[in-house]
Design an enzyme around this catalytic site. Structure first.
Site, short mmCIF file in Angstrom:
data_model
loop_
_atom_site.label_atom_id
_atom_site.label_comp_id
_atom_site.label_asym_id
_atom_site.label_seq_id
_atom_site.Cartn_x
_atom_site.Cartn_y
_atom_site.Cartn_z
N SER A 29 0.84 -1.21 0.00
CA SER A 29 0.00 0.00 0.00
C SER A 29 0.87 1.25 0.00
O SER A 29 0.60 2.21 -0.74
CB SER A 29 -0.89 0.02 1.25
OG SER A 29 -1.79 -1.04 1.21
N GLY A 101 -5.82 -4.52 -7.88
CA GLY A 101 -6.99 -3.70 -7.62
C GLY A 101 -6.61 -2.34 -7.06
O GLY A 101 -7.23 -1.32 -7.38
N ARG A 129 -13.40 -7.92 -10.84
CA ARG A 129 -13.58 -7.18 -9.58
C ARG A 129 -14.42 -5.90 -9.78
O ARG A 129 -14.32 -5.24 -10.81
CB ARG A 129 -12.21 -6.87 -8.96
CG ARG A 129 -11.48 -8.17 -8.63
CD ARG A 129 -10.19 -7.95 -7.94
NE ARG A 129 -10.37 -7.37 -6.62
CZ ARG A 129 -9.36 -6.97 -5.85
NH1 ARG A 129 -8.12 -7.09 -6.29
NH2 ARG A 129 -9.60 -6.46 -4.67
N GLN A 176 -9.28 1.92 -0.48
CA GLN A 176 -9.08 2.18 -1.91
C GLN A 176 -10.06 3.24 -2.40
O GLN A 176 -9.69 4.13 -3.16
CB GLN A 176 -9.25 0.89 -2.71
CG GLN A 176 -8.16 -0.13 -2.40
CD GLN A 176 -8.28 -1.39 -3.23
OE1 GLN A 176 -9.24 -1.56 -3.97
NE2 GLN A 176 -7.32 -2.27 -3.11
N ASP A 328 -6.63 -8.27 4.73
CA ASP A 328 -5.88 -9.17 3.85
C ASP A 328 -5.35 -10.41 4.57
O ASP A 328 -4.70 -11.26 3.96
CB ASP A 328 -4.72 -8.42 3.20
CG ASP A 328 -5.23 -7.35 2.23
OD1 ASP A 328 -6.33 -7.52 1.67
OD2 ASP A 328 -4.52 -6.35 2.03
N LYS A 355 -12.17 -9.87 -3.30
CA LYS A 355 -10.71 -9.65 -3.33
C LYS A 355 -10.14 -10.32 -4.59
O LYS A 355 -10.86 -10.57 -5.53
CB LYS A 355 -10.07 -10.16 -2.04
CG LYS A 355 -10.46 -9.34 -0.82
CD LYS A 355 -9.90 -7.93 -0.90
CE LYS A 355 -10.32 -7.06 0.26
NZ LYS A 355 -9.95 -5.66 0.09
N ARG A 359 -12.30 -14.95 -1.64
CA ARG A 359 -11.40 -15.53 -0.63
C ARG A 359 -12.10 -16.40 0.38
O ARG A 359 -11.53 -17.39 0.85
CB ARG A 359 -10.66 -14.42 0.12
CG ARG A 359 -9.43 -14.01 -0.60
CD ARG A 359 -8.51 -13.15 0.23
NE ARG A 359 -7.42 -12.77 -0.67
CZ ARG A 359 -6.74 -11.66 -0.59
NH1 ARG A 359 -7.01 -10.77 0.35
NH2 ARG A 359 -5.77 -11.41 -1.44
N ARG A 403 -2.46 -14.41 -1.72
CA ARG A 403 -2.55 -14.68 -0.28
C ARG A 403 -3.11 -16.09 0.00
O ARG A 403 -2.77 -16.71 1.00
CB ARG A 403 -3.36 -13.60 0.42
CG ARG A 403 -2.70 -12.23 0.25
CD ARG A 403 -3.10 -11.22 1.26
NE ARG A 403 -2.75 -9.89 0.79
CZ ARG A 403 -1.54 -9.34 0.84
NH1 ARG A 403 -0.52 -10.01 1.35
NH2 ARG A 403 -1.33 -8.12 0.36
C1 S3P Z 1 -5.56 -1.48 0.08
C2 S3P Z 1 -6.77 -1.54 0.69
C3 S3P Z 1 -7.51 -2.80 0.95
C4 S3P Z 1 -6.61 -4.03 0.82
C5 S3P Z 1 -5.72 -3.95 -0.39
C6 S3P Z 1 -4.84 -2.71 -0.33
C7 S3P Z 1 -4.93 -0.17 -0.15
O1 S3P Z 1 -8.57 -2.90 0.00
O2 S3P Z 1 -7.40 -5.20 0.76
O3 S3P Z 1 -4.89 -5.10 -0.44
O4 S3P Z 1 -3.71 -0.11 -0.41
O5 S3P Z 1 -5.63 0.84 -0.04
P1 S3P Z 1 -9.99 -2.21 0.30
O6 S3P Z 1 -9.70 -0.80 0.54
O7 S3P Z 1 -10.80 -2.39 -0.94
O8 S3P Z 1 -10.54 -2.93 1.47
#
Ligand code: S3P
Length: 451
Positions: A29, A101, A129, A176, A328, A355, A359, A403
Site C-alpha cells: 500500500s 486492484g 472485480r 481504496q 488481507d 478480493k 477468498r 494470499r
Molecule cells: C488497500 C486496501 C484494501 C486491501 C488492499 C490494499 C490499499 O482494500 O485489501 O490489499 O492499499 O488501499 P480495500 O480498501 O478495498 O478494502
C-alpha cells in the site's frame, strides 16, 4: 531459486522449528502511494525499500505512460521525477494493471481529476472485480466512465475538466475508495471531504502530509472521521522509506507461531495500528509475539516483530470491527484457526468475496480439502480446530490469489501430509522471494508436483 520458477505448482511439507532474522519486502500500500505522490510532486522523490512486486511495478509503468519519469538505481533507490498535480498526460496505450486492484482504483481517482482519458485492464482476476465503488464518487466529481457490463474492466475513464468538490460518505469500509476520492481531490478546486464510519488504513492521509499537503481530519458525530483536502494542492518532493509489509510478515509470523521451538525476528515492519489486527488476534489466541524498537518513520509507525513458537493456540471470536485492520490476513488467520484448539468465529467478511479471488470460498474449499471442519456463511467463517495440525494431503486451487497461495504453503509447514498449490506465480505480485525467505528460516517448500 529464481522468481521465474514461481510459475509452477509448489508444495510444502511439515518442517522443524523456524529460526532466523529476516526482512520482508516493502509494504504494498505504501509503495503504490509513494510512486503516485512522487509522480504528482514537482521534482525528485527518492524512495527506499520500494516493493518490487508485480502490482507495484504495474503502478510505476502506468505512471510512466502518463508522463512521470521513474528509475530504479543500482543503489536500490527508486527516483521519481514528478510533473506536478494536474500535469500528467494522456497515456497512448491501454494500461494493464495485471492483478492489482489497488493500482486500478487509485489511478482511476488520479485520472478522474485530470482532463484526459485512460483505459484500464487487468488479468483474469482483476477483470472480475467491482469498480462501481469508485465510479460512483468519481462520477459525482465529474468524471465519465465506460466499462463492461457490471462495471468491470476494461474500463475507460474520462477525467473532469475542472472536477467538482464533493462530500462523500463511504458505503463500504474501503481505503481504496477513500484514496481514489482523495487523489481526485488533489486537482479539484474547493474542499473535498470523505467520511468514513469504520477506520480503514490511512496511508494516503499520512503520506500526503509527508508530501506537505494539509489534510484535515475531524471526528464525526457518529464516531467516524471526516477527511478533507482543499484543492488544488502542491506536493513537495521528499524522501520516503517504505517499511516491510505486515501483510507479508504475517506468513513467517504465523509459521513461526505454529511450529514449537521457532524463534523468528522480522525487522523494520510497518506497524500502523490500522494494519495490525492479525497480530492482536494472534496474541489473544495465545501467540508469543512482541514488538520492539517501535518508532515513526516517513509518517508511519514501524518496528521489529519477535515471534516464538507457542505450541497450541486457542480459538477466539474475531470482532467484526477489527476486520478492516486485518482485511488481507483472513486466509492466514484461517490456517491458524485450523490448528488451534476450539472454535474460531469470524464475521463481517463480505469484502473477502471481492478480493483477488472469492477468498471466503477459496479458504473454505482449501481447508475442507485438508480435512478441516468448518462452516462458511455469506459473510462469516467458523473453524473448528482440534489443537492438532490438519491432515493436509491436498492440491489447493489458488485462483490467481497470492494470499491464498502463501497461506496454504504455510499450512503445509505443519500439516501431516504435503500440501500442494496449483500455481505459485501470483506470489510475485506482493512477495517476491517468499519461498527463499521461508526456506532460509527452515521451511521445506519446493516447486514441482507430487500429485
Ligand atoms: C488497500 C486496501 C484494501 C486491501 C488492499 C490494499 C490499499 O482494500 O485489501 O490489499 O492499499 O488501499 P480495500 O480498501 O478495498 O478494502
Amino acid at each position: 531459486m529464481s522468481h521465474s520458477e514461481y510459475t509452477r505448482s509448489c508444495q510444502s511439507r511439515c518442517c522443524g522449528p523456524l529460526k532466523g532474522t529476516v526482512r520482508v519486502p516493502g509494504d504494498k500500500s505504501v509503495s503504490h502511494r509513494a510512486l503516485m505522490f512522487g509522480a504528482l510532486a514537482q521534482g525528485e522523490t527518492l524512495i527506499g525499500g520500494l516493493l518490487e512486486g508485480e502490482d507495484v511495478l504495474n503502478t510505476a509503468e502506468a505512471l510512466r505512460h502518463m508522463g512521470a519519469k521513474i528509475a530504479n538505481g543500482s543503489d536500490g533507490l527508486w527516483r521519481v521525477y514528478g510533473v506536478g498535480v494536474g500535469k500528467l498526460t494522456e497515456p497512448a496505450c491501454v494500461l494493464d494493471m495485471g492483478n492489482s486492484g489497488t493500482s486500478t482504483r487509485l489511478l482511476l481517482g488520479l485520472v478522474a481529476g485530470q482532463n484526459f482519458a485512460a483505459t484500464f485492464t487487468g488479468d483474469a482476476s482483476l477483470v472480475k472485480r467491482p469498480m462501481r465503488r469508485v465510479m460512483v464518487p468519481l462520477g459525482q466529481m465529474g468524471a465519465q466512465f465506460l466499462g463492461r457490463t457490471g462495471d468491470r474492466l476494461p474500463l475507460t475513464v474520462r477525467g473532469a475538466d475542472g472536477a467538482t468538490a464533493v462530500t462523500y460518505e463511504l458505503p463500504v469500509a474501503s481505503a481504496q475508495v477513500k484514496s481514489a476520492v482523495l487523489l481526485a481531490a488533489l486537482n479539484t478546486k474547493g474542499r473535498t471531504t470523505v467520511i468514513e464510519n469504520k477506520p480503514t488504513r490511512d496511508h494516503t492521509e499520512n503520506m500526503l502530509r509527508h508530501f506537505g499537503v494539509d489534510v484535515v481530519i475531524e471526528p464525526t458525530e457518529s464516531g467516524g472521521e471526516a477527511i478533507s483536502i482543499e484543492g488544488p494542492v502542491t506536493l513537495k518532493p521528499c524522501a520516503v522509506d517504505v517499511p516491510g509489509d505486515p501483510s507479508s510478515a504475517a506468513f513467517p509470523v504465523v509459521a513461526g507461531t505454529l511450529i514449537k521451538g521457532s524463534e523468528v525476528t522480522l525487522s523494520n515492519v510497518l506497524l500502523n495500528p490500522r494494519r495490525t489486527g492479525l497480530y492482536e488476534t494472534l496474541q489473544e489466541m495465545g501467540a508469543d509475539i512482541r514488538f520492539e524498537h517501535v518508532r515513526i518513520e516517513s509518517g508511519e509507525r514501524v518496528g521489529t516483530i519477535v515471534v516464538r513458537g507457542s505450541g497450541v493456540l486457542k480459538g477466539v471470536r474475531v470482532p467484526a470491527e477489527r476486520v478492516p485492520s486485518m482485511i488481507d490476513e483472513f486466509p492466514v488467520l484461517a490456517v491458524v484457526a485450523a490448528c488451534a484448539e476450539g472454535t474460531t468465529r469470524m464475521s463481517g467478511l463480505e469484502e473477502l468475496r471481492v478480493k483477488e479471488s472469492d477468498r471466503l470460498l477459496m479458504i473454505a474449499k482449501g481447508l475442507e480439502a485438508c480435512g478441516v471442519d468448518l462452516e462458511m456463511g455469506e459473510d462469516s467463517l467458523t473453524i473448528h480446530g482440534t489443537g492438532k495440525p490438519p491432515k493436509g494431503g491436498a492440491l489447493i486451487e489458488t485462483a490467481l490469489d497470492h494470499r491464498i497461495a502463501m497461506s496454504f504453503l504455510v499450512l503445509g509447514c505443519v500439516a501431516k501430509e504435503v500440501v500442494e498449490i496449483d500455481d505459485a506465480s501470483p506470489i510475485r505480485t506482493s512477495f517476491p522471494g517468499f519461498i527463499d525467505l521461508m526456506n532460509d528460516l527452515g521451511a521445506q517448500i519446493d516447486t514441482g508436483s507430487s500429485f
